[in-house]
Structure formats: structure tokens, C-alpha cells
Motif scaffolding. Structure first.
Motif, PDB file in Angstrom:
ATOM      1  N   MET A 190      -6.325 -31.202  12.707  1.00  0.00           N
ATOM      2  CA  MET A 190      -5.999 -30.001  11.958  1.00  0.00           C
ATOM      3  C   MET A 190      -7.270 -29.165  11.889  1.00  0.00           C
ATOM      4  SD  MET A 190      -4.035 -29.968   8.282  1.00  0.00           S
ATOM      5  CE  MET A 190      -2.859 -31.184   8.875  1.00  0.00           C
ATOM      6  N   ALA A 191      -7.213 -27.909  12.341  1.00  0.00           N
ATOM      7  CA  ALA A 191      -8.447 -27.139  12.489  1.00  0.00           C
ATOM      8  C   ALA A 191      -8.283 -25.709  12.021  1.00  0.00           C
ATOM      9  CB  ALA A 191      -8.900 -27.151  13.951  1.00  0.00           C
ATOM     10  N   ASP A 192      -9.440 -25.121  11.693  1.00  0.00           N
ATOM     11  CA  ASP A 192      -9.463 -23.696  11.384  1.00  0.00           C
ATOM     12  C   ASP A 192      -9.107 -22.919  12.646  1.00  0.00           C
ATOM     13  OD1 ASP A 192     -10.298 -21.432   9.515  1.00  0.00           O
ATOM     14  OD2 ASP A 192     -11.572 -21.062  11.256  1.00  0.00           O
ATOM     15  N   PRO A 213      -3.478 -24.432  10.673  1.00  0.00           N
ATOM     16  CA  PRO A 213      -2.813 -23.836   9.510  1.00  0.00           C
ATOM     17  C   PRO A 213      -3.267 -22.390   9.302  1.00  0.00           C
ATOM     18  CG  PRO A 213      -3.702 -26.009   8.986  1.00  0.00           C
ATOM     19  CD  PRO A 213      -4.243 -25.640  10.321  1.00  0.00           C
ATOM     20  N   ASN A 214      -2.323 -21.484   9.191  1.00  0.00           N
ATOM     21  CA  ASN A 214      -2.669 -20.071   8.977  1.00  0.00           C
ATOM     22  C   ASN A 214      -2.051 -19.529   7.691  1.00  0.00           C
ATOM     23  OD1 ASN A 214      -0.037 -20.062   9.873  1.00  0.00           O
ATOM     24  ND2 ASN A 214      -0.265 -18.284  11.187  1.00  0.00           N
ATOM     25  N   ASN A 215      -1.912 -20.435   6.707  1.00  0.00           N
ATOM     26  CA  ASN A 215      -1.399 -19.990   5.413  1.00  0.00           C
ATOM     27  C   ASN A 215      -2.511 -19.654   4.435  1.00  0.00           C
ATOM     28  OD1 ASN A 215      -2.369 -22.522   4.776  1.00  0.00           O
ATOM     29  ND2 ASN A 215      -0.373 -23.415   4.300  1.00  0.00           N
ATOM     30  N   GLY A 216      -3.764 -19.664   4.927  1.00  0.00           N
ATOM     31  CA  GLY A 216      -4.888 -19.283   4.089  1.00  0.00           C
ATOM     32  C   GLY A 216      -5.518 -20.419   3.321  1.00  0.00           C
ATOM     33  N   ALA A 217      -5.036 -21.653   3.501  1.00  0.00           N
ATOM     34  CA  ALA A 217      -5.558 -22.785   2.731  1.00  0.00           C
ATOM     35  C   ALA A 217      -6.765 -23.435   3.387  1.00  0.00           C
ATOM     36  CB  ALA A 217      -4.464 -23.831   2.538  1.00  0.00           C
ATOM     37  N   PHE A 218      -6.913 -23.291   4.711  1.00  0.00           N
ATOM     38  CA  PHE A 218      -7.984 -24.001   5.418  1.00  0.00           C
ATOM     39  C   PHE A 218      -9.318 -23.301   5.158  1.00  0.00           C
ATOM     40  CE2 PHE A 218     -10.215 -26.316   8.633  1.00  0.00           C
ATOM     41  CZ  PHE A 218      -9.484 -27.477   8.802  1.00  0.00           C
TER      42      PHE A 218
END
Length: 329
Positions: A197-199, A238-243
């Protein structure tokens, strides 16, 4: 004869250019069709819930997870009359605690009445996305996590020493793939990596990897969609702003060791009466007096990292099924 005469009398001949009622003449009478759907981007759900392992739904606030904590040991017997030794096996227990995530969306009734769109149908997917962001932030980075929840994945990996720092001038390929890389950190703890799981910035870094001849290391099909993977394990961004890329560029590990259980799935309830209070206790809205309605969304869930003992790493303080690639100087 009389019928033919009557037909001739009814015949009219119009001279001059023929005219019609065209579009320009009736433009004000033709309605303009407008899209009855608001085009939205992809609704991003929780990366943690999609990648982790779901346990059976909880029936109470706590969920007890038995975890192997001691392995049996076998011995050689010395000669025909050697004495056989005994051993034992032990289990520990970890608890998943369900905590509540909730939000209230108040809207004036006049806004709902005057809108040409189904506002609630537009709100619900975005509320679900917001829930996913809160869950991912708390599980991965400990962001605003409840006090009953364990440390996040990054903090857990940091305590176990499974962190690799990637700085300016470092070889990214080595930091991920080599003996001291992120994947090796997980393997040294007795686990096999099954996901990353990466930015989102890691996509460009991976595409930019080249060998000594200048050829791209990260192969991709220029004609089709690219499924990112490392060492045979899938990646997601993840592109929901949590990373939080200031804390981790990438998290790799055995995601079957990230378990969660749901006590209550997301439920929506519409209220037409009641009050909405501010955090200081003052009343922000009185639904009846202000002619408003409010949509309340609620979810309850918990999570844990079982991290059972294995033969390669018996010290649980140094054993972690996850490793982190972190940005350095």
C-alpha cells in the motif's frame, strides 16, 4: 359530377415561397434536456478494509482473538534408553474493540424541495468515502484513533525496527528488493509479503526506475491498463486523502495479519425532529424550528494485528508482519 365539382372548389393553390415552422421559430417552446445525474469521480472506499482480512461480525463490543504465543519443541533421544523430554504450546489472546464512527448531515427542507437532484443519493457515497478515510488514517497512521485501539501499522513497524529509509541518492530498487529492503524486513520476521500500500507519488518513482542501460525496470503495457505489482504482490494507492507520505511512502506486508471485525455496518437514518449541538454544548440547529432534516450515518468496527509466534522470529517485540519505506533526507 357534383362530387368532382365540390372537390375542385375545395382545392386551394398557394403562390409564393413555401414556409415552415422551423427550430429557430419554436426555440422558446423546445425544452433543453439537462443531465439528471451529477458526474462524480471514483468513490474511494477504505483501502484497509479492502486489503485486510475480515473476521466474523462482532456480536458485542469486544471480540477475543486467540493467538499462538509459544511453539512446541522436539528433541533427539540419546540412544536406546535415552529419556524423552516434554514440551508445551501456549496461546495468548488479543481483543478487538468496536468503536463508533458517525456523522450528521443537516439540510434545510426548502433546499431539498427546490433541488432538481436527489441530494441524499449524492451525499451517501461521499459519507461512505469519508468513513473510509477515517478508518485508513487510524489503522495505518494512528490518526485520531480511539484510545482503545492499538497503535497504527506504521507505529507498530517502527517499534519492531522494520523501517527502511529512502533518501536522496539512494537506489529505490535496493531499498525495496535487496537483502536490507522492505520486503526482506517482512521475511526476516517469518512472514511473506502479499501486498503493498503506497502513496500515489510512488507510481512515478517506480515508473522512473531504470537499469544501467537506461531501460525501465518497471515494465508496463503502454496499450492497456497497468496493474502495479512488486515481486509478484499487488499494489494499491489509496487516494481518499488518508495516506500520510510524511510518515510512510509505502507499507508492505502480510495483510492477512491485518484483521478487522464489524459490529455494525454503515447505517443511515433520517431525522425530522431533534437538535444538533456544537462541541461547546450550544444548539446549532433545531430541526423542527428551522424546518430542517438531518441524515445520520453510523458504523462500528475494530481491528487488530494477531502477529502469532513463528520459528524464524520468536521475539514478539521485534516481530512484525509489516515493513515501512520512509522518506529520508
Amino acid at each position: 359530377m357534383n362530387e368532382l365539382k365540390r372537390e375542385r372548389m375545395n382545392l386551394r393553390i398557394f403562390e409564393g415561397d413555401a414556409t415552415i415552422i422551423d427550430r429557430s421559430g419554436a426555440d422558446s417552446l423546445i425544452p433543453v434536456q439537462e443531465a439528471n445525474e451529477i458526474i462524480q469521480g471514483t468513490i474511494t472506499q477504505s483501502a484497509v478494509l479492502s486489503r485486510g482480512r475480515k473476521l466474523a461480525n462482532m456480536t458485542s463490543k469486544q471480540y477475543k482473538v486467540p493467538v499462538l504465543d509459544m511453539l512446541p519443541i522436539a528433541y533427539f533421544v540419546n540412544g536406546d534408553t535415552g529419556q524423552k523430554k516434554t514440551t508445551k504450546q501456549a496461546w495468548d489472546k488479543k481483543f478487538i474493540v468496536a468503536e463508533e464512527i458517525a456523522v450528521i448531515v443537516p439540510i434545510p427542507e426548502s433546499v431539498l424541495d427546490d433541488s432538481e437532484y436527489d441530494i441524499w443519493a449524492e451525499v451517501k457515497p461521499r459519507v461512505t468515502e469519508a468513513f473510509g478515510k477515517v478508518i485508513d488514517g487510524a489503522v495505518l497512521f494512528g490518526t485520531e484513533k480511539p484510545s482503545t485501539w492499538r497503535d497504527g501499522v506504521v507505529a507498530t513497524a517502527t517499534k519492531a525496527g522494520t523501517v527502511v529509509t529512502y533518501g536522496t541518492g539512494d537506489d529505490l530498487y535496493d531499498k525495496i528488493m535487496s537483502e536490507d529492503g522492505v520486503i526482506a524486513k517482512v521475511e526476516d520476521c517469518g512472514y511473506f509479503v502479499n501486498g503493498h500500500m503506497a502513496d500515489i507519488s510512488m507510481r512515478a518513482k517506480l515508473r522512473g526506475l531504470k537499469d544501467t542501460n537506461g531501460n525501465p525496470i518497471f515494465k508496463s503495457d503502454m496499450q492497456g491498463s497497468t496493474n502495479y505489482a512488486l515481486d509478484g504482490s499487488p499494489m494499491n494507492f489509496p487516494n481518499n486523502g488518508a495516506f500520510d507520505k510524511s510518515k510512510a511512502l509505502m507499507i508492505s506486508g502480510d495483510f492477512s495479519q491485518l484483521v478487522y471485525a464489524i459490529r455494525q455496518d454503515i447505517t443511515f437514518k433520517l431525522f425530522t425532529e431533534g437538535v444538533v449541538q456544537n462541541t461547546d454544548g450550544t444548539i446549532a440547529y433545531n430541526l423542527m424550528q428551522n424546518d430542517m432534516v438531518a441524515l445520520r450515518a453510523v458504523m462500528r468496527l475494530g481491528w487488530e494485528i494477531p502477529n502469532p509466534i513463528n520459528s524464524l522470529k520468536t521475539d514478539k517485540t521485534k516481530r512484525c508482519p509489516f515493513a515501512v519505506l520512509k522518506a529520508g533526507e
